[in-house]
Design an enzyme around this catalytic site. Structure first.
Site, short mmCIF file in Angstrom:
data_model
loop_
_atom_site.label_atom_id
_atom_site.label_comp_id
_atom_site.label_asym_id
_atom_site.label_seq_id
_atom_site.Cartn_x
_atom_site.Cartn_y
_atom_site.Cartn_z
N CYS A 183 32.00 40.19 37.78
CA CYS A 183 31.98 41.54 38.34
C CYS A 183 30.58 41.94 38.77
O CYS A 183 30.41 42.67 39.72
CB CYS A 183 32.57 42.53 37.35
SG CYS A 183 31.89 42.40 35.70
N LYS A 216 45.85 42.30 25.83
CA LYS A 216 46.59 41.48 26.79
C LYS A 216 45.63 40.67 27.65
O LYS A 216 44.96 41.20 28.53
CB LYS A 216 47.45 42.35 27.71
CG LYS A 216 48.45 41.48 28.49
CD LYS A 216 48.99 42.17 29.73
CE LYS A 216 48.05 42.10 30.89
NZ LYS A 216 47.71 40.74 31.36
N GLU A 246 36.19 49.03 33.32
CA GLU A 246 35.06 48.24 33.79
C GLU A 246 35.58 47.44 34.98
O GLU A 246 36.39 46.55 34.82
CB GLU A 246 34.55 47.34 32.67
CG GLU A 246 33.12 46.91 32.85
CD GLU A 246 33.01 45.56 33.53
OE1 GLU A 246 32.85 45.56 34.78
OE2 GLU A 246 33.08 44.55 32.85
N GLU A 296 34.69 42.78 47.38
CA GLU A 296 34.36 41.84 46.32
C GLU A 296 35.05 40.50 46.63
O GLU A 296 36.27 40.41 46.59
CB GLU A 296 34.88 42.41 44.99
CG GLU A 296 34.41 41.68 43.78
CD GLU A 296 34.85 42.36 42.48
OE1 GLU A 296 35.97 42.87 42.41
OE2 GLU A 296 34.05 42.35 41.52
P1 NAD Z 1 43.44 42.37 38.13
O1 NAD Z 1 42.56 43.55 38.03
O2 NAD Z 1 44.74 42.57 38.82
O3 NAD Z 1 43.76 41.78 36.67
C1 NAD Z 1 42.96 42.03 35.53
C2 NAD Z 1 43.87 42.20 34.32
O4 NAD Z 1 44.73 43.31 34.52
C3 NAD Z 1 44.80 41.01 34.05
O5 NAD Z 1 44.96 40.85 32.65
C4 NAD Z 1 46.10 41.46 34.68
O6 NAD Z 1 47.22 40.81 34.12
C5 NAD Z 1 46.09 42.94 34.36
N1 NAD Z 1 46.91 43.78 35.25
C6 NAD Z 1 47.16 43.60 36.56
N2 NAD Z 1 47.95 44.60 37.04
C7 NAD Z 1 48.21 45.43 35.99
C8 NAD Z 1 48.97 46.62 35.84
N3 NAD Z 1 49.63 47.17 36.85
N4 NAD Z 1 49.01 47.20 34.62
C9 NAD Z 1 48.35 46.66 33.59
N5 NAD Z 1 47.62 45.53 33.67
C10 NAD Z 1 47.54 44.92 34.86
O7 NAD Z 1 42.63 41.21 38.82
P2 NAD Z 1 43.21 39.83 39.45
O8 NAD Z 1 44.45 40.11 40.23
O9 NAD Z 1 43.26 38.83 38.41
O10 NAD Z 1 42.04 39.49 40.47
C11 NAD Z 1 41.99 40.14 41.73
C12 NAD Z 1 40.58 40.50 42.09
O11 NAD Z 1 40.06 41.44 41.16
C13 NAD Z 1 39.58 39.36 42.05
O12 NAD Z 1 39.62 38.59 43.19
C14 NAD Z 1 38.30 40.11 41.87
O13 NAD Z 1 37.82 40.59 43.08
C15 NAD Z 1 38.69 41.26 40.98
N6 NAD Z 1 38.41 41.03 39.55
C16 NAD Z 1 37.34 41.65 38.99
C17 NAD Z 1 37.05 41.43 37.66
C18 NAD Z 1 35.88 42.07 36.99
O14 NAD Z 1 35.38 41.54 36.01
N7 NAD Z 1 35.45 43.21 37.45
C19 NAD Z 1 37.82 40.57 36.89
C20 NAD Z 1 38.93 39.98 37.49
C21 NAD Z 1 39.20 40.22 38.81
#
Ligand code: NAD
Ligand code: MN
Length: 487
Positions: free
Chosen positions: A284, A175, A250, A381
């Site tokens: 990240c 996904k 991760e 972050e």
């Molecule tokens: P997120 O962690 O919410 O999303 C990452 C992935 O998880 C996306 O594909 C999202 O659709 C999915 N997801 C979200 N909620 C979920 C759930 N309940 N169950 C299953 N899948 C779910 O991140 P975001 O909202 O896109 O970004 C928010 C913050 O997260 C950013 O500002 C940043 O600080 C951090 N972030 C970190 C990384 C990293 O590489 N470590 C990547 C993206 C975002």
């Protein structure tokens, strides 16, 4: 190339599939429509999981390692020959500088090659355990894997996830983030073209709390591999508990970059600038806390800010661009909110700090100095082009500040003293430490977190283990029958 009217379906069982929801995607750097993409609902996820199970129980489950290796190399070749199209698609979908995307693509190709070769290392073992007992172990794929990737590196994260899973013989339902599904869909199509059987790779873009959560709870899924925020990672652990699944995470970081007075500054300064601003800070492992020995502090801040203000920010498709746009205007506003909070908490704004005008989600390279490690901007972050520069007194103080974080993904150390470099590598609590070297991700070298940055490793041989089960086989070789009850 994507156009505002082009439609991208889901990818299920070796073909493009319709869904009930089509969403307009925006090009972050222009604010203009980019393409239309199908979003997966529950029935679509069900179909994808069923297709993956079918592949595992069918042709894919019978595909020997040599053949899987050939297919992974073929996919690497296909990505390499389509790199121009993929790079442009990724750059436009994410708003990221195409120079960065090209490097990520090269790494994606290498990553498939690494795991294509690593298949040769998958083996059980046999060891003498005494008596008339023969033991050997078998390595078997964990099964159907749900993989969830974020928007910051959609193509690279897709390849980090797919390559070890396929090498291990698993089938995948992946996904992508709903905003950035395009390159994952294209890679699945290329996989199909090179002969990876239908159902081995399924792509189901959709929202996290609905589509993502449904995938994580699905009883047809054996393992979840996730990259994203720590908060979502924690939620995924909860969701993956019933029915129970294997989980690897991760997550986020607030990685330190330590600069000692004995460092070679002509290298440390430009490398430290790169380590926060590539990918516009949306990484990240961005080294977002720069810790500087106090004797050097004022001069360092000046030189760092001078170098950062020379970065070329702008059109992601311009090959000269070094910093593209952020993922969205909403994310830019969130980043700006952190900067305002930092100033309120007493940090000094050296450069940047004002969102650019126009429809694109641009934010300038920003330096916050006189930061104390307890401030929000040093603990949270920010995920944007914002660096916090923090002074330290001596080595002990540097280690204390570096470890004073709930995260532990990466650390980079700049010093002219090799022994000090190794001392710090041993004492910093993070999954990786770079000594006088800014780069972070190499196929073959394990990558992952300590503490709230998650668990499990990607990119390494270790990763294969996380997609394999170990089955122990015990065989009697004795002449006498076993008769434990003496019956
Ligand atoms: P997120 O962690 O919410 O999303 C990452 C992935 O998880 C996306 O594909 C999202 O659709 C999915 N997801 C979200 N909620 C979920 C759930 N309940 N169950 C299953 N899948 C779910 O991140 P975001 O909202 O896109 O970004 C928010 C913050 O997260 C950013 O500002 C940043 O600080 C951090 N972030 C970190 C990384 C990293 O590489 N470590 C990547 C993206 C975002
Ligand atoms: Mn097909």
């Amino acid at each position: 190339m994507a156009t505002a009217t082009q439609e991208y379906g889901l990818w299920i069982n070796g073909e493009s599939a319709d869904s009930t929801e089509i969403r307009d995607l925006t090009e972050p750097a222009t604010g203009e429509p980019l393409a239309r993409a199908a979003m997966a609902g529950k029935e679509d996820v069900d179909r994808a999981v069923e297709a993956a199970r079918g592949a595992l129980d069918g042709a894919w489950g019978k595909t020997p390692g040599n053949e899987r290796s050939r297919l992974l190399h073929a996919l690497a070749d296909a990505i390499a020959s389509n790199r121009k199209e993929l790079a442009e698609l990724e750059s436009r979908n994410v708003g990221k500088a195409i120079s960065s995307v090209k490097a990520e693509l090269a790494q994606a190709v290498d990553n498939f090659r690494f795991y294509a070769s690593a298949i040769a290392s998958i083996a059980g073992r046999s060891n003498p355990i005494g008596g008339s007992l023969l033991f050997y172990s078998l390595k078997e794929p964990v099964g159907v894997c749900g993989q969830i990737v974020p928007w910051n590196y959609p193509l690279m994260m897709t390849t980090w996830k797919l390559a070890p899973a396929l090498a291990a013989g698993c089938a995948v339902v992946l996904k992508p983030d709903p905003a950035t599904p395009l390159t994952a869909l294209r890679i699945a199509q290329l996989a199909d073209e090179v002969g990876i059987p239908p159902g081995v790779i399924n792509i189901v873009p959709g929202d996290g709390p609905t589509t993502g959560a449904y995938l994580v709870r699905h009883e047809g899924i054996d393992k979840i591999a996730f990259t994203g925020s720590t908060q979502t990672g924690a939620e995924i652990m909860r969701l993956a508990a019933a029915p129970l699944k294997r989980v690897t995470l991760e997550l986020g970081g607030k990685s330190p970059n330590l600069v000692f007075a004995d460092a070679n500054l002509t290298d440390a300064i430009p490398s430290s600038v790169w380590s926060i601003y590539y990918s516009a800070g949306q990484s990240c492992e961005a080294r977002s806390r720069v810790l500087v020995e106090s004797s050097l502090y004022d001069d360092f801040v000046q030189s760092f800010a001078d170098a950062a203000s020379r970065l070329k920010v702008g059109d992601p498709l311009d090959p000269e661009t070094q910093v593209g746009s952020l993922i969205s205007a909403a994310h830019r506003d969130k980043v700006h909110g952190f900067v305002e909070q930092g100033i309120e908490e007493g940090a000094e704004l050296v450069i940047g700090g004002e969102p650019a005008d126009g429809a694109g989600a641009f934010y300038p390279p920003t330096v916050l100095a006189k930061v104390e490690n307890r401030m929000t901007v040093a603990q949270e972050e920010i995920f944007g082009p914002v660096v916090t520069v923090i002074p330290f007194e001596d080595e002990k103080d540097a280690i204390r500040i570096a470890n004073d974080s709930r995260y532990g993904l990466y650390a980079t150390v700049w010093t002219g003293d090799p022994a000090r470099g190794h001392r710090l590598a041993a004492r910093i609590k993070s999954g990786s430490v770079g000594i006088n070297m800014p780069y972070t991700a190499f196929p073959g070298i394990p990558f992952g977190g300590y503490k709230q940055s998650g668990f499990g490793r990607e990119l390494g041989l270790e990763t294969l283990e996380l997609y394999l089960e170990t089955k122990s086989v015990l065989v009697s070789t004795g002449a006498k029958p076993y008769n434990p009850f003496g019956l």
